[in-house]
Each structure stands twice: as structure tokens, then as C-alpha cells.
Design a protein around this motif. Sequence first.
Motif, PDB file in Angstrom:
ATOM      1  N   GLY A  95     -18.789  10.724 -37.999  1.00 52.45           N
ATOM      2  CA  GLY A  95     -17.930  11.403 -38.494  1.00 52.45           C
ATOM      3  C   GLY A  95     -17.297  12.274 -37.009  1.00 52.45           C
ATOM      4  O   GLY A  95     -17.070  11.868 -35.850  1.00 52.45           O
ATOM      5  N   GLY A  96     -16.589  13.406 -37.390  1.00 60.32           N
ATOM      6  CA  GLY A  96     -15.915  14.063 -36.339  1.00 60.32           C
ATOM      7  C   GLY A  96     -14.780  13.481 -35.871  1.00 60.32           C
ATOM      8  O   GLY A  96     -14.302  13.630 -34.613  1.00 60.32           O
ATOM      9  N   LEU A  97     -14.060  12.729 -36.483  1.00 58.73           N
ATOM     10  CA  LEU A  97     -12.877  11.999 -36.195  1.00 58.73           C
ATOM     11  C   LEU A  97     -11.895  12.404 -37.311  1.00 58.73           C
ATOM     12  O   LEU A  97     -11.903  12.373 -38.215  1.00 58.73           O
ATOM     13  N   PHE A  98     -10.545  13.004 -36.456  1.00 57.81           N
ATOM     14  CA  PHE A  98      -9.641  13.449 -37.227  1.00 57.81           C
ATOM     15  C   PHE A  98      -8.426  13.118 -36.575  1.00 57.81           C
ATOM     16  O   PHE A  98      -8.023  13.156 -35.447  1.00 57.81           O
ATOM     17  N   VAL A  99      -7.294  12.731 -37.572  1.00 62.11           N
ATOM     18  CA  VAL A  99      -5.897  12.335 -37.139  1.00 62.11           C
ATOM     19  C   VAL A  99      -4.974  13.508 -38.104  1.00 62.11           C
ATOM     20  O   VAL A  99      -5.121  13.746 -39.274  1.00 62.11           O
ATOM     21  N   ASP A 100      -4.296  14.333 -37.352  1.00 62.15           N
ATOM     22  CA  ASP A 100      -3.167  15.099 -37.985  1.00 62.15           C
ATOM     23  C   ASP A 100      -1.653  15.370 -37.477  1.00 62.15           C
ATOM     24  O   ASP A 100      -1.728  14.644 -36.380  1.00 62.15           O
ATOM     25  N   ASN A 101      -0.977  15.551 -38.107  1.00 61.78           N
ATOM     26  CA  ASN A 101       0.422  15.486 -37.669  1.00 61.78           C
ATOM     27  C   ASN A 101       0.969  16.892 -38.307  1.00 61.78           C
ATOM     28  O   ASN A 101       2.435  17.045 -38.432  1.00 61.78           O
ATOM     29  N   HIS A 122     -10.071  14.241 -31.734  1.00 62.10           N
ATOM     30  CA  HIS A 122      -8.931  14.573 -32.464  1.00 62.10           C
ATOM     31  C   HIS A 122      -7.655  14.087 -31.954  1.00 62.10           C
ATOM     32  O   HIS A 122      -6.977  14.457 -30.836  1.00 62.10           O
ATOM     33  N   VAL A 123      -6.974  13.492 -32.907  1.00 65.91           N
ATOM     34  CA  VAL A 123      -5.615  12.735 -32.519  1.00 65.91           C
ATOM     35  C   VAL A 123      -4.445  13.634 -33.175  1.00 65.91           C
ATOM     36  O   VAL A 123      -4.525  13.698 -34.328  1.00 65.91           O
ATOM     37  N   HIS A 124      -3.830  14.086 -32.702  1.00 69.86           N
ATOM     38  CA  HIS A 124      -2.683  15.125 -32.927  1.00 69.86           C
ATOM     39  C   HIS A 124      -1.417  14.516 -32.722  1.00 69.86           C
ATOM     40  O   HIS A 124      -0.801  14.422 -31.583  1.00 69.86           O
ATOM     41  N   ILE A 125      -0.617  13.918 -33.750  1.00 72.25           N
ATOM     42  CA  ILE A 125       0.542  13.349 -33.816  1.00 72.25           C
ATOM     43  C   ILE A 125       1.895  14.609 -33.629  1.00 72.25           C
ATOM     44  O   ILE A 125       1.730  15.302 -34.779  1.00 72.25           O
TER      45      ILE A 125
END
Length: 411
Positions: A95-101, A122-125
Motif C-alpha cells: 500500500g501507500g501508493l497514491f495518484v491524484d489530480n 505520491h504522484v500528483h498530476i
Amino acid sequence: MNPPGPLDGLRVVESTSFVAGPLAGMTLAQMGAEVIRLDPVGGPADAGRWPLDRRGRSLFWAGLNKGVRSVALDFRTPEGQELASALVTAPGAGGGLFVDNTIGRDFFSYEALSRRRPDLVHVHIQGHPDGRPAMDYAVNPLYGVPMLTRHVDIERPVNHVLPAWDIATGLLAVSGLLAGLQRRHADGSGSRIDLALADVAAAHVAHLGWLAEAADRGRDRPRLGNHMFGAFGVDFPCADDRRVIAVAITRQQWRDLVRLTDNVAVFDALAASTGADFDVEGERFEHRALIEAVLAPWFARRTAAEVLEAARGTRVMVGEFRSPKEVVDAYRRGEESPVLTEVEHAGGAMLTATLPLRWGGAYVEPRPAPTLGADTEWALGELLGLTDRQIGGLTERGVITRPFNPTNGNR
């Protein structure tokens, strides 16, 4: 039933809308990750985006969210924000994998979430790297592409309908997330990864040499219509009023095209009279109008089907121009790649696609998009350990909602 995918055991949480983020989540899910969407209780911003089916349900949303789970929370409430944060940072090696925009949701920031889980990836688009919003159709004009795609006889630029930069951004988000995960495996560290749509467009236009060309020559490339830049490729009308495009990039492709169209003697004579070496890609481009004029009668005497059949077995790349409806008809005749398939949608079947990657030579069987909030109770109970009574209280307070179709409001 699919066998375990290469990302089996990973849990990715995403809170995104429109193209890039959902594409990233769907791609990860189709490779075996458990992907959990965090949606607002009223439905995401793109839940009703066109195209729609005849009952008003979004085919866009259903196509880009296949195989993921949906948890619906009221992000306006402290309880909803706390639950969302807890799901993103829930314990577990995968876990601890996050994608958001998202914009303006501070509880989704890397700073806030990494305090709870330091190894968060954390990937922030974003739209622009300074945080301003953007979308593909507004970014594309910024980097000159519509000025290149317009026809030679039309002054108005043509902004293509394919959201190419959104697609590239979504797939880069997948790459970034997996790279961050690899770093976490190596040293245990988390990663903040920011990815701006405008940067993706600028970078890829530059990678292709288009900006360097303009800088070096001090002027823009001329408009070419459907002529391929730097080689030979153009569309031809056929005897049945359909059009095909013929492309010859390599020397062998060019020689096959000349033989296919019975023009060996003609081009030998033209090479002698003009001094051109048609085996050279760039020289074919410089003489594109002459080549087109010589080849056009051969195509005009044949139907598109006859052209395609004649090119079979040669190295010439020939493609017929088809409408989406014609692709659907070919699919129903069993003539399309198995990458096109159907999934359940609103009680019927929806034509869509699966992951183009084939593992062991086989395509993944896609799963349909979720009903909004279909997995809320599962996630709160299984991942956060909430009791049925606690979940019931959240429902009564409106922090979570019963599952419903976000494209038409049916609960």
C-alpha cells in the motif's frame, strides 16, 4: 478469469477525474493492482461526461475506470477527510501508493499524508507546474501542434480530438509510481512525484525535434496537410471514393511501393532527369508532390479493398480511412484485434478495450467500471477495521453514501 497480474499484491488509491488520472488507475488495475478510487459522494466531476449511451450514462467514465473499486466519501467533512487520508496511508507492504489530480484538498497533499506514512509514493498530476489548471485541448495549442495539423488551404488551426498529452501523462504517472515503488524497495524512502500536463506536452514536442527545428531555421515548418514530414506518406482517393494512406519510410518500403504501382521505369527516368535519389528518405519528402502525382492514377483505378489486397505481402504500409462506426461494424464481423472487447455496462454490453500489453501472449480480460461507492463498506471494514455499527453511523451522517450510478443519479 485472469491469472494474478504482475502487480498483484499492490494497492493503489487514486482520486482523479477526466483522462490522465483515471487512465493511470485503470492501467495499474489491468496489470493486477488493487486500485481504489476515492470519489465525492455526489459523483466525480467527469461522471456525466460525453459520449453518453442512449439512456444518458457516460461511456467516457465507464471506459476509463474499468477494473477499479470505488469508495464514496464526503470530502467536505472532517470525518470524510480523515477516512480518505486513512485509506491512502493504510498499513501494508503493497500500500501507500497514491495518484491524484485534486486542487485545494490539503488533506491529500504529500506533506500531510507522508506524516502518517513516510514511505508514501505520491504522484500528483497537475495542469501547469505552477499549479494552474489545464486540460489537453487548451495545452495542445500552446506548443504549436494545431499549426502543423491544419490543411494547406485552411488558415484556421486544427486542434486534434485525440487527447494525446492526457494519455501520455496518464502512462507517465504509471511509470513514475512504479519508479517510486522501486526506490522504496531499495532504500525504504517515500517519493513526492509531480507531473504537469503542460510539461508533458512541451517535453514531447521538444523530444521530437520540432522546437529545435524552428530554433535552428528561424521559421515554422510549412503546412503539409496529410503529407508525412521528412519521408513519403500521403492519402489517395480510390475508385470507390474511399481513401487510403500509403507510407514508405525505408528504402525497401519505397522500392516495394514503386513495384506495387508498376512505376519502376517512371521513377528511374525521373531520377535521371532530376538528379534525385528516391532511395533517400529526405529526398522523397522534397519531391513529395511529384511522387504523389505519379502514384495517384494507380490508386484511382482501384477500390480501397483492392489496394489493401495488392499491398498484402509487401513492406508498403497502407491504411484505410475508417469512421468509428466502420470499426464497430468490423468488430461485429470478427475482423478486429481481440484488444477490442465488451464488458457489462448498465445491464447491457459496452464495446471497449482491454490492456494492449499481452502477458504470455494473452490479453487480460477486462472488468467493468464500478458503481459509485460500491466498495465503501468493504474498504472501511476490511482496510480500516470499522464495525458495521460505525459504518452505519457514517451513512446516517451522510459521510458515506449507498452505491449508485453517478451518471444518472439512480441509487
